[in-house]
Design a protein around this motif. Structure first.
Motif, short mmCIF file in Angstrom:
data_model
loop_
_atom_site.label_atom_id
_atom_site.label_comp_id
_atom_site.label_asym_id
_atom_site.label_seq_id
_atom_site.Cartn_x
_atom_site.Cartn_y
_atom_site.Cartn_z
N THR A 232 41.72 49.38 47.45
CA THR A 232 40.82 50.19 46.64
C THR A 232 39.79 49.31 45.95
OG1 THR A 232 42.12 50.06 44.60
CG2 THR A 232 42.74 51.76 46.20
N ALA A 233 38.69 49.95 45.54
CA ALA A 233 37.63 49.21 44.86
C ALA A 233 38.15 48.57 43.59
CB ALA A 233 36.46 50.14 44.57
N ARG A 234 39.02 49.28 42.84
CA ARG A 234 39.57 48.72 41.61
C ARG A 234 40.37 47.46 41.89
NH1 ARG A 234 40.62 50.52 36.50
NH2 ARG A 234 39.80 52.58 37.00
N GLU A 235 41.15 47.47 42.96
CA GLU A 235 41.99 46.32 43.29
C GLU A 235 41.17 45.14 43.80
OE1 GLU A 235 44.43 48.26 46.08
OE2 GLU A 235 45.87 49.00 44.62
N ARG A 236 39.95 45.42 44.29
CA ARG A 236 39.10 44.37 44.83
C ARG A 236 38.03 43.91 43.84
NH1 ARG A 236 35.95 46.52 48.32
NH2 ARG A 236 36.63 48.69 48.36
#
Length: 312
Positions: A232-236
């Motif tokens: 996910t964008a948050r994790e990246r």
């Protein structure tokens, strides 16, 4: 009785009309060809970076922009003034054109063409842009009043060049680049992918490591959320507060742009997909458009953090 032959005047006129029609056709073909070329060229995007501010423009290769932003980050980590950065950038422009060269005159290497035989470090150390930049600044800060000296004099005191006046021709570009990389000119730096290029998988841990090495303790990313390298964008995303530790209240915007433009300058080597700060964002997929209005939430925009998202 035989028919009279055509008058001598009529043949040249017919020939002239054909000639004019031929020329007109060639002109139309030329215009059409130029139009087709212009359309193709306008759709062809070349990789590289641009700095534009106050009517001045400077073009850079991706590697040149990344190296320049590293020099700027090291200057920030040491708390040096803009003049120090301008001197360093102009010096590197002259010595290596902001490229980390593995060759040079005699045993000269790296961004500043430093020589292992002259005590600048081992070849491996000199080829590390962070080490090379710190070595240059170590020499510069020893010069009393260096910020008030002409750039050529300050640079020569460090470099001991055979052509000391050559640094002067880079001062204007170095000053423009300094204004972007220090955040004084928000959004002045933009980097684009070449046509057909895509951003491959990045690693947020690499971004954190690069931030720590180049900016030092003055920049501290927030703790990672989710799985490192997740989907996910948050994790990246690496989230960095724009306000420096111990900095003045008004430093946040400028520091944020410094970090944001550092991330864009390193977008090729760190595989950055998106950078956002306040109400602006840069996306690799739309890099030709430069900085655009952010699509992040109001809460994310309000917190003032710089968000650097790598590709998955």
């Amino acid at each position: 009785m035989s028919q009279p032959s055509p008058t001598p005047e009529r043949r040249p006129r017919r020939h002239g009309r054909r000639l004019r029609l031929t020329v007109a056709g060639l002109v139309l073909l030329g215009i059409a060809g130029y139009g087709a070329y212009y359309v193709v060229e306008s759709r062809t995007q070349r990789a590289g970076c641009t700095v534009a501010a106050d009517g001045d423009t400077m073009k850079l290769e991706s590697q040149q922009a990344a190296n320049a932003s590293t020099i700027a980050a090291v200057a920030t980590s040491r708390g040096l003034p803009e003049r120090a950065l301008t001197i360093a950038l102009a010096t590197s422009m002259q010595e290596s054109m902001l490229r980390n060269l593995d060759h040079g005159d005699r045993d000269s290497l790296g961004l500043f063409q430093q020589r292992p035989s002259q005590g600048w470090g081992t070849p491996e150390q000199i080829m590390d842009p962070v080490h090379a930049t710190n070595e240059f600044f170590d020499g510069l800060v020893k010069i009393e009043g260096y910020a008030r000296l002409p750039l050529t004099v300050a640079a020569q005191e460090v470099q001991k060049s055979a052509f000391p006046q050559a640094y002067a021709k880079h001062e204007a570009d170095a000053t423009l680049l300094t204004s972007a990389l220090t955040g004084r000119r928000p959004g002045a730096l933009n980097c684009v992918l070449g046509s057909g290029e895509t951003v491959t998988t990045g690693d947020p841990a690499r971004v954190r490591t690069a931030l720590a090495r180049e900016f030092g303790p003055r920049v501290a990313p927030r703790p990672a959320e989710g799985r490192a390298g997740g989907g996910t964008a948050r994790e990246r995303t690496v989230q960095v507060p724009s306000g420096p530790a111990g900095g003045a209240a008004g430093d946040g915007k400028r520091r944020g742009w410094e970090l944001a433009q550092w991330a864009v300058a390193h977008s090729a080597d760190l595989k950055v997909e998106k950078v956002s700060f306040r109400d602006k964002q840069w996306r690799a997929a739309d890099s030709g458009k430069g900085w655009q209005k952010s699509d992040t939430s109001a809460a994310e925009t309000a917190d003032g953090d710089v968000r650097i998202t790598v590709a998955q």
